[in-house]
Scaffold this motif. Structure first.
Motif, PDB file in Angstrom:
ATOM      1  N   PRO A 130       0.819  -1.217   0.000  1.00  0.00           N
ATOM      2  CA  PRO A 130       0.000   0.000   0.000  1.00  0.00           C
ATOM      3  C   PRO A 130       0.852   1.266   0.000  1.00  0.00           C
ATOM      4  N   GLU A 131       0.468   2.207  -0.828  1.00  0.00           N
ATOM      5  CA  GLU A 131       1.136   3.517  -0.870  1.00  0.00           C
ATOM      6  C   GLU A 131       0.103   4.594  -0.563  1.00  0.00           C
ATOM      7  N   PRO A 132       0.146   5.195   0.634  1.00  0.00           N
ATOM      8  CA  PRO A 132      -0.849   6.202   0.997  1.00  0.00           C
ATOM      9  C   PRO A 132      -0.546   7.576   0.409  1.00  0.00           C
ATOM     10  N   VAL A 133      -1.608   8.270   0.005  1.00  0.00           N
ATOM     11  CA  VAL A 133      -1.540   9.684  -0.362  1.00  0.00           C
ATOM     12  C   VAL A 133      -2.459  10.407   0.613  1.00  0.00           C
ATOM     13  N   LEU A 134      -1.907  11.299   1.408  1.00  0.00           N
ATOM     14  CA  LEU A 134      -2.662  11.946   2.480  1.00  0.00           C
ATOM     15  C   LEU A 134      -3.465  13.115   1.928  1.00  0.00           C
ATOM     16  N   VAL A 135      -4.773  13.103   2.187  1.00  0.00           N
ATOM     17  CA  VAL A 135      -5.691  14.110   1.660  1.00  0.00           C
ATOM     18  C   VAL A 135      -6.367  14.828   2.820  1.00  0.00           C
ATOM     19  N   GLY A 136      -6.536  16.139   2.692  1.00  0.00           N
ATOM     20  CA  GLY A 136      -7.216  16.894   3.736  1.00  0.00           C
ATOM     21  C   GLY A 136      -7.194  18.378   3.433  1.00  0.00           C
ATOM     22  N   ARG A 137      -7.681  19.156   4.387  1.00  0.00           N
ATOM     23  CA  ARG A 137      -7.749  20.609   4.204  1.00  0.00           C
ATOM     24  C   ARG A 137      -6.543  21.330   4.780  1.00  0.00           C
ATOM     25  N   ARG A 138      -5.895  20.740   5.784  1.00  0.00           N
ATOM     26  CA  ARG A 138      -4.791  21.423   6.467  1.00  0.00           C
ATOM     27  C   ARG A 138      -3.454  20.906   5.931  1.00  0.00           C
ATOM     28  N   GLU A 139      -2.942  21.616   4.953  1.00  0.00           N
ATOM     29  CA  GLU A 139      -1.735  21.143   4.275  1.00  0.00           C
ATOM     30  C   GLU A 139      -0.550  21.026   5.223  1.00  0.00           C
ATOM     31  N   HIS A 140      -0.395  21.995   6.125  1.00  0.00           N
ATOM     32  CA  HIS A 140       0.756  21.955   7.033  1.00  0.00           C
ATOM     33  C   HIS A 140       0.696  20.726   7.939  1.00  0.00           C
ATOM     34  N   ALA A 141      -0.512  20.358   8.391  1.00  0.00           N
ATOM     35  CA  ALA A 141      -0.660  19.178   9.246  1.00  0.00           C
ATOM     36  C   ALA A 141      -0.364  17.905   8.464  1.00  0.00           C
ATOM     37  N   LEU A 142      -0.825  17.845   7.219  1.00  0.00           N
ATOM     38  CA  LEU A 142      -0.561  16.675   6.378  1.00  0.00           C
ATOM     39  C   LEU A 142       0.931  16.517   6.115  1.00  0.00           C
ATOM     40  N   ARG A 143       1.607  17.641   5.834  1.00  0.00           N
ATOM     41  CA  ARG A 143       3.042  17.585   5.568  1.00  0.00           C
ATOM     42  C   ARG A 143       3.814  17.133   6.811  1.00  0.00           C
ATOM     43  N   GLU A 144       3.388  17.570   7.961  1.00  0.00           N
ATOM     44  CA  GLU A 144       4.063  17.175   9.185  1.00  0.00           C
ATOM     45  C   GLU A 144       3.892  15.675   9.435  1.00  0.00           C
ATOM     46  N   ILE A 145       2.693  15.160   9.204  1.00  0.00           N
ATOM     47  CA  ILE A 145       2.460  13.723   9.342  1.00  0.00           C
ATOM     48  C   ILE A 145       3.337  12.947   8.364  1.00  0.00           C
ATOM     49  N   ALA A 146       3.404  13.430   7.134  1.00  0.00           N
ATOM     50  CA  ALA A 146       4.231  12.755   6.126  1.00  0.00           C
ATOM     51  C   ALA A 146       5.692  12.721   6.562  1.00  0.00           C
ATOM     52  N   ARG A 147       6.198  13.845   7.057  1.00  0.00           N
ATOM     53  CA  ARG A 147       7.609  13.902   7.491  1.00  0.00           C
ATOM     54  C   ARG A 147       7.856  12.955   8.661  1.00  0.00           C
ATOM     55  N   GLN A 148       6.909  12.872   9.593  1.00  0.00           N
ATOM     56  CA  GLN A 148       7.079  12.014  10.766  1.00  0.00           C
ATOM     57  C   GLN A 148       7.168  10.533  10.407  1.00  0.00           C
ATOM     58  N   GLY A 168       8.031   9.099   7.253  1.00  0.00           N
ATOM     59  CA  GLY A 168       8.839   8.692   6.116  1.00  0.00           C
ATOM     60  C   GLY A 168       8.147   8.781   4.773  1.00  0.00           C
ATOM     61  N   LEU A 169       7.068   9.552   4.681  1.00  0.00           N
ATOM     62  CA  LEU A 169       6.404   9.789   3.402  1.00  0.00           C
ATOM     63  C   LEU A 169       6.924  11.092   2.809  1.00  0.00           C
ATOM     64  N   ASP A 170       6.737  11.285   1.525  1.00  0.00           N
ATOM     65  CA  ASP A 170       7.217  12.488   0.845  1.00  0.00           C
ATOM     66  C   ASP A 170       6.198  13.613   1.039  1.00  0.00           C
ATOM     67  N   PRO A 171       6.556  14.687   1.734  1.00  0.00           N
ATOM     68  CA  PRO A 171       5.592  15.774   1.979  1.00  0.00           C
ATOM     69  C   PRO A 171       5.209  16.544   0.724  1.00  0.00           C
ATOM     70  N   GLU A 172       5.895  16.282  -0.377  1.00  0.00           N
ATOM     71  CA  GLU A 172       5.561  16.952  -1.636  1.00  0.00           C
ATOM     72  C   GLU A 172       4.630  16.088  -2.480  1.00  0.00           C
ATOM     73  N   THR A 173       4.993  14.826  -2.695  1.00  0.00           N
ATOM     74  CA  THR A 173       4.226  13.966  -3.612  1.00  0.00           C
ATOM     75  C   THR A 173       3.148  13.142  -2.926  1.00  0.00           C
ATOM     76  N   ASP A 174       3.244  12.966  -1.615  1.00  0.00           N
ATOM     77  CA  ASP A 174       2.296  12.101  -0.902  1.00  0.00           C
ATOM     78  C   ASP A 174       1.276  12.893  -0.091  1.00  0.00           C
ATOM     79  N   VAL A 175       1.131  14.166  -0.388  1.00  0.00           N
ATOM     80  CA  VAL A 175       0.216  15.047   0.338  1.00  0.00           C
ATOM     81  C   VAL A 175      -0.537  15.905  -0.663  1.00  0.00           C
ATOM     82  N   THR A 176      -1.841  16.096  -0.445  1.00  0.00           N
ATOM     83  CA  THR A 176      -2.610  17.001  -1.299  1.00  0.00           C
ATOM     84  C   THR A 176      -3.827  17.538  -0.549  1.00  0.00           C
ATOM     85  N   THR A 177      -4.215  18.749  -0.899  1.00  0.00           N
ATOM     86  CA  THR A 177      -5.470  19.321  -0.399  1.00  0.00           C
ATOM     87  C   THR A 177      -6.512  19.375  -1.509  1.00  0.00           C
TER      88      THR A 177
END
Length: 387
Positions: A47-65, A67-76
């Motif tokens: 499984p490869e997750p892509v994190l979706v939501g309204r709060r981009e900064h929170a999604l990026r922080e989760i991705a960094r914590q 080991g996900l890519d905060p650029e390609t694995d996050v979107t609003t």
């Protein structure tokens, strides 16, 4: 060499407590940490997750914590991720009010659907989702995590083994004291206590009770419920007082096929005096059991003591000590993770899977009828659903 069958999952709502802890960390990331879902033929589902939501900064922080890519694995941008042909599954753990519309968009985009419950705010909406998914030919599943709890799996083992004889009744107790939020922070978000925001313990818990009763004991045929808002004022995340407009307790009686009677109390306004936060006592002609989240105790007919009612003398028996623990007899994985693995196998291998959007609609139906029963003050029939 291991072959990876990659499945990309748009996960919407992972900044929330349930979406983050149970679905992302303890399910999808845990599956990745174990090397994927082993298919036994030298290949794994990855499984490869892509994190979706309204709060981009929170999604990026989760991705960094994690080991996900905060650029390609996050979107609003939900529309953009649904238009991405590389996304296979859309998962939703948002608040209930926004779920139905998002799932409709995902079905229209041809994505397989996996979602928290309740699946919609009304039975009509829940059935519409099930019909749309069927017509679109996409696979769909609804989280029914309590079926995978160690305690209920032991209870299912007892049922399948005929331990109870004829099952007579089920009594369930669920709940705990949720702090009002003034002098101690509340353990649940404030929207849970506002009906206008989709809150209420009936819409939250009756879908759980529907699938637990349905899967273990039989279809729910009637419901009679009484709801209450025991704590009318609470304080939100900013420390501001607000009026609680949703029910925080529900007392339900359910008649099941075969004549079994189930009574379940659900409350966020009760202090715990039991071994676990939820417990079910099942009584049958040949034996009884008490099952919680992890543990299960039994008392067989042949070992049942003979209590005698005498209010003039103190009790000399310790009744809890007269029950026997059911052994694990196996390893129990996290329930959310176990169901995720089954759904991934369903998507990739087309293995059978029963906990679909129609099953989710039954949960919405029971909640809707439970609220109507409380409002009308009468017992209501639960019609059987079909598409």
């Amino acid at each position: 060499m291991t072959t990876k069958k990659t499945v990309r999952i748009a996960m919407n709502g992972v900044t929330g407590r349930m979406g983050y802890r149970q679905h992302l960390v303890r399910s999808i990331l845990a599956i990745r940490e174990q090397g994927g879902v082993d298919l036994g033929d030298g290949s794994v589902i990855w499984p490869e997750p892509v994190l979706v939501g309204r709060r981009e900064h929170a999604l990026r922080e989760i991705a960094r914590q994690h080991g996900l890519d905060p650029e390609t694995d996050v979107t609003t941008d939900l529309d953009a991720v649904l238009a991405d042909d590389s996304i296979d599954i859309y998962f939703d753990s948002q608040i209930t009010l926004t779920r139905e519309a998002a799932i409709k968009r995902a079905i229209a985009a041809g994505k397989h659907i996996y979602t928290e419950k309740p699946t919609a705010t009304s039975l009509d909406g829940a059935l519409a989702l099930a019909r749309l998914a069927k017509d679109a030919g996409v696979k769909h599943g609804v989280v029914q995590d309590k079926l995978f709890l160690p305690g209920l799996r032991k209870l299912k083992r007892l049922i399948d083994g005929g331990f109870f004889g004829r099952i007579l009744s089920v009594r369930g107790e669920f709940g705990y004291w949720v702090f009002e939020g003034d002098w101690q922070p509340a353990q649940r978000p404030s929207w849970n206590y506002r009906s206008e925001d989709g809150g209420g313990i009936v819409v939250d818990m009756f879908p759980h009770w529907e699938y637990v009763l349905h899967e273990l004991f039989g279809r729910v045929e009637t419901v009679q419920a009484l709801t209450a808002t025991h704590v009318p004022q609470r304080w939100d995340e900013q420390g501001k007082p607000y009026q609680a407009t949703a029910d925080d307790a529900a007392y339900g009686i359910f008649q099941l096929e075969g004549g079994i009677v189930a009574q379940i109390n659900s409350s966020w306004s009760v202090r715990v005096n039991r071994d676990e936060l939820v417990e079910f006592q099942v009584d049958g002609t040949e034996g009884s059991a008490v099952a919680g989240l992890r543990n299960c105790r039994v008392q067989h007919r042949s070992a049942t003591p003979k209590p005698v009612w005498n209010p003039d003398l103190p009790a000399t028996e310790v009744f809890r000590e007269q029950w026997q623990e059911v052994p694990d007899n196996g390893e129990f994985d996290n329930g959310f993770k176990a169901q995720w693995e089954l759904f991934l196998r369903h998507v990739v291998l087309d293995e059978p899977y029963t906990w679909d959007l129609l099953a989710g609609a039954r949960g919405v139906q029971l909640a809707e009828l439970g609220l109507a029963s409380s409002s009308d003050g009468r017992r209501l029939t639960v019609p059987e659903l079909s598409l």
